[in-house]
Design a protein around this motif. Sequence first.
Motif, PDB file in Angstrom:
ATOM      1  N   SER A  24     -59.986  -3.086  13.152  1.00 22.95           N
ATOM      2  CA  SER A  24     -60.748  -2.082  13.877  1.00 22.95           C
ATOM      3  C   SER A  24     -59.983  -0.767  13.923  1.00 22.95           C
ATOM      4  CB  SER A  24     -61.067  -2.580  15.280  1.00 22.95           C
ATOM      5  OG  SER A  24     -59.893  -3.016  15.904  1.00 22.95           O
ATOM      6  N   CYS A  25     -60.718   0.283  14.226  1.00 21.33           N
ATOM      7  CA  CYS A  25     -60.143   1.634  14.254  1.00 21.33           C
ATOM      8  C   CYS A  25     -59.066   1.714  15.339  1.00 21.33           C
ATOM      9  CB  CYS A  25     -61.250   2.648  14.526  1.00 21.33           C
ATOM     10  SG  CYS A  25     -60.641   4.323  14.766  1.00 21.33           S
ATOM     11  N   PRO A  26     -57.871   2.225  14.979  1.00 21.43           N
ATOM     12  CA  PRO A  26     -56.805   2.318  15.983  1.00 21.43           C
ATOM     13  C   PRO A  26     -57.158   3.278  17.131  1.00 21.43           C
ATOM     14  CG  PRO A  26     -56.132   3.295  13.885  1.00 21.43           C
ATOM     15  CD  PRO A  26     -57.454   2.672  13.666  1.00 21.43           C
ATOM     16  N   GLU A  27     -58.098   4.173  16.911  1.00 23.31           N
ATOM     17  CA  GLU A  27     -58.428   5.146  17.950  1.00 23.31           C
ATOM     18  C   GLU A  27     -59.574   4.724  18.850  1.00 23.31           C
ATOM     19  OE1 GLU A  27     -58.360   9.445  17.190  1.00 23.31           O
ATOM     20  OE2 GLU A  27     -57.517   8.882  15.256  1.00 23.31           O
ATOM     21  N   CYS A  28     -60.625   4.155  18.256  1.00 26.68           N
ATOM     22  CA  CYS A  28     -61.789   3.849  19.087  1.00 26.68           C
ATOM     23  C   CYS A  28     -62.131   2.361  19.050  1.00 26.68           C
ATOM     24  CB  CYS A  28     -62.985   4.683  18.645  1.00 26.68           C
ATOM     25  SG  CYS A  28     -63.570   4.260  17.007  1.00 26.68           S
ATOM     26  N   SER A  29     -61.350   1.600  18.286  1.00 29.90           N
ATOM     27  CA  SER A  29     -61.514   0.147  18.117  1.00 29.90           C
ATOM     28  C   SER A  29     -62.918  -0.287  17.698  1.00 29.90           C
ATOM     29  CB  SER A  29     -61.021  -0.626  19.346  1.00 29.90           C
ATOM     30  OG  SER A  29     -61.797  -0.296  20.471  1.00 29.90           O
ATOM     31  N   SER A  30     -63.664   0.593  17.054  1.00 29.42           N
ATOM     32  CA  SER A  30     -64.904   0.105  16.443  1.00 29.42           C
ATOM     33  C   SER A  30     -64.554  -0.488  15.077  1.00 29.42           C
ATOM     34  CB  SER A  30     -65.935   1.232  16.315  1.00 29.42           C
ATOM     35  OG  SER A  30     -65.432   2.260  15.534  1.00 29.42           O
ATOM     36  N   PRO A  31     -65.389  -1.420  14.578  1.00 27.50           N
ATOM     37  CA  PRO A  31     -65.035  -2.070  13.318  1.00 27.50           C
ATOM     38  C   PRO A  31     -64.953  -1.071  12.159  1.00 27.50           C
ATOM     39  CG  PRO A  31     -67.209  -2.790  14.093  1.00 27.50           C
ATOM     40  CD  PRO A  31     -66.640  -1.911  15.135  1.00 27.50           C
ATOM     41  N   VAL A  41     -63.172   3.478   6.226  1.00 26.79           N
ATOM     42  CA  VAL A  41     -63.677   4.477   7.169  1.00 26.79           C
ATOM     43  C   VAL A  41     -64.087   3.847   8.499  1.00 26.79           C
ATOM     44  CG1 VAL A  41     -64.502   6.066   5.377  1.00 26.79           C
ATOM     45  CG2 VAL A  41     -66.046   4.331   6.274  1.00 26.79           C
ATOM     46  N   CYS A  42     -63.949   4.683   9.545  1.00 23.88           N
ATOM     47  CA  CYS A  42     -64.477   4.357  10.861  1.00 23.88           C
ATOM     48  C   CYS A  42     -65.801   5.106  10.971  1.00 23.88           C
ATOM     49  CB  CYS A  42     -63.480   4.837  11.911  1.00 23.88           C
ATOM     50  SG  CYS A  42     -64.196   4.968  13.560  1.00 23.88           S
ATOM     51  N   PRO A  43     -66.855   4.459  11.517  1.00 24.49           N
ATOM     52  CA  PRO A  43     -68.132   5.165  11.615  1.00 24.49           C
ATOM     53  C   PRO A  43     -68.050   6.416  12.505  1.00 24.49           C
ATOM     54  CG  PRO A  43     -68.311   2.930  12.507  1.00 24.49           C
ATOM     55  CD  PRO A  43     -66.936   3.074  11.959  1.00 24.49           C
ATOM     56  N   ILE A  44     -67.025   6.497  13.335  1.00 26.80           N
ATOM     57  CA  ILE A  44     -66.887   7.652  14.220  1.00 26.80           C
ATOM     58  C   ILE A  44     -65.859   8.656  13.689  1.00 26.80           C
ATOM     59  CG2 ILE A  44     -66.149   8.400  16.527  1.00 26.80           C
ATOM     60  CD1 ILE A  44     -67.336   5.680  17.513  1.00 26.80           C
ATOM     61  N   HIS A  45     -64.720   8.147  13.252  1.00 28.01           N
ATOM     62  CA  HIS A  45     -63.644   9.040  12.843  1.00 28.01           C
ATOM     63  C   HIS A  45     -63.589   9.349  11.355  1.00 28.01           C
ATOM     64  CE1 HIS A  45     -62.172   7.553  16.759  1.00 28.01           C
ATOM     65  NE2 HIS A  45     -61.887   8.826  16.873  1.00 28.01           N
ATOM     66  N   GLY A  46     -64.420   8.702  10.579  1.00 25.96           N
ATOM     67  CA  GLY A  46     -64.353   8.934   9.147  1.00 25.96           C
ATOM     68  C   GLY A  46     -63.200   8.180   8.531  1.00 25.96           C
TER      69      GLY A  46
HETATM   70 ZN   LIG Z   1     -62.631   5.379  15.194  1.00 32.19          ZN
END
Ligand SMILES: [Zn+2]
Length: 119
Positions: A24-31, A41-46
Motif C-alpha cells: 500500500s501507499c506509504p503516504e495514504c495506505s491505499s492499495p 502508482v497510487c490512485p491518489i499520489h500517482g
Molecule cells: Zn497515496
Amino acid sequence: MSSEKSVKKAAELLRQGATMLSESCPECSSPLYKLRSGEIVCPIHGKVIIAKDDQEERKLRREIMLEYTEQVLVDSLNNVIEKLRSDPMNSEVLVQIIRYLDSLERLKRITDHKHIEEK
Ligand SMILES: [Zn+2]
C-alpha cells in the motif's frame, strides 16, 4: 482527493490493465497498482516507488535525482531559448544555451551508462 475519486481512479487503472498489489501507499495506505509499463502508482499520489532494500532505495533516489536534474535543465533551457528569441544577437544567451545542451548531453551519458549496467 476524495475517496470516491480515488475509487474512480483505481477503476480506471484496472481498466487500463493495471494489477492491484499487496503493498500500500506509504503516504495514504491505499492499495497500489502496477501498470503494464511496470510503473507502480497510487490512485491518489500517482507514481510511487517501492524499494526492496537500502541498495535499491539508493539506486532509486539516484534515478529520481537524475530525472529531476534533466527536468530542471530542460525547463531552464526553455527559458533561455525564449530570451534568445527576443534578443537573437545576444551571444551570452547563446553561450548559456550551449552550456545547458552540454549538461544535458552529459546527463544522457550518465543515464545511458546506467541502462548498460542493468543489462
Ligand atoms: Zn497515496
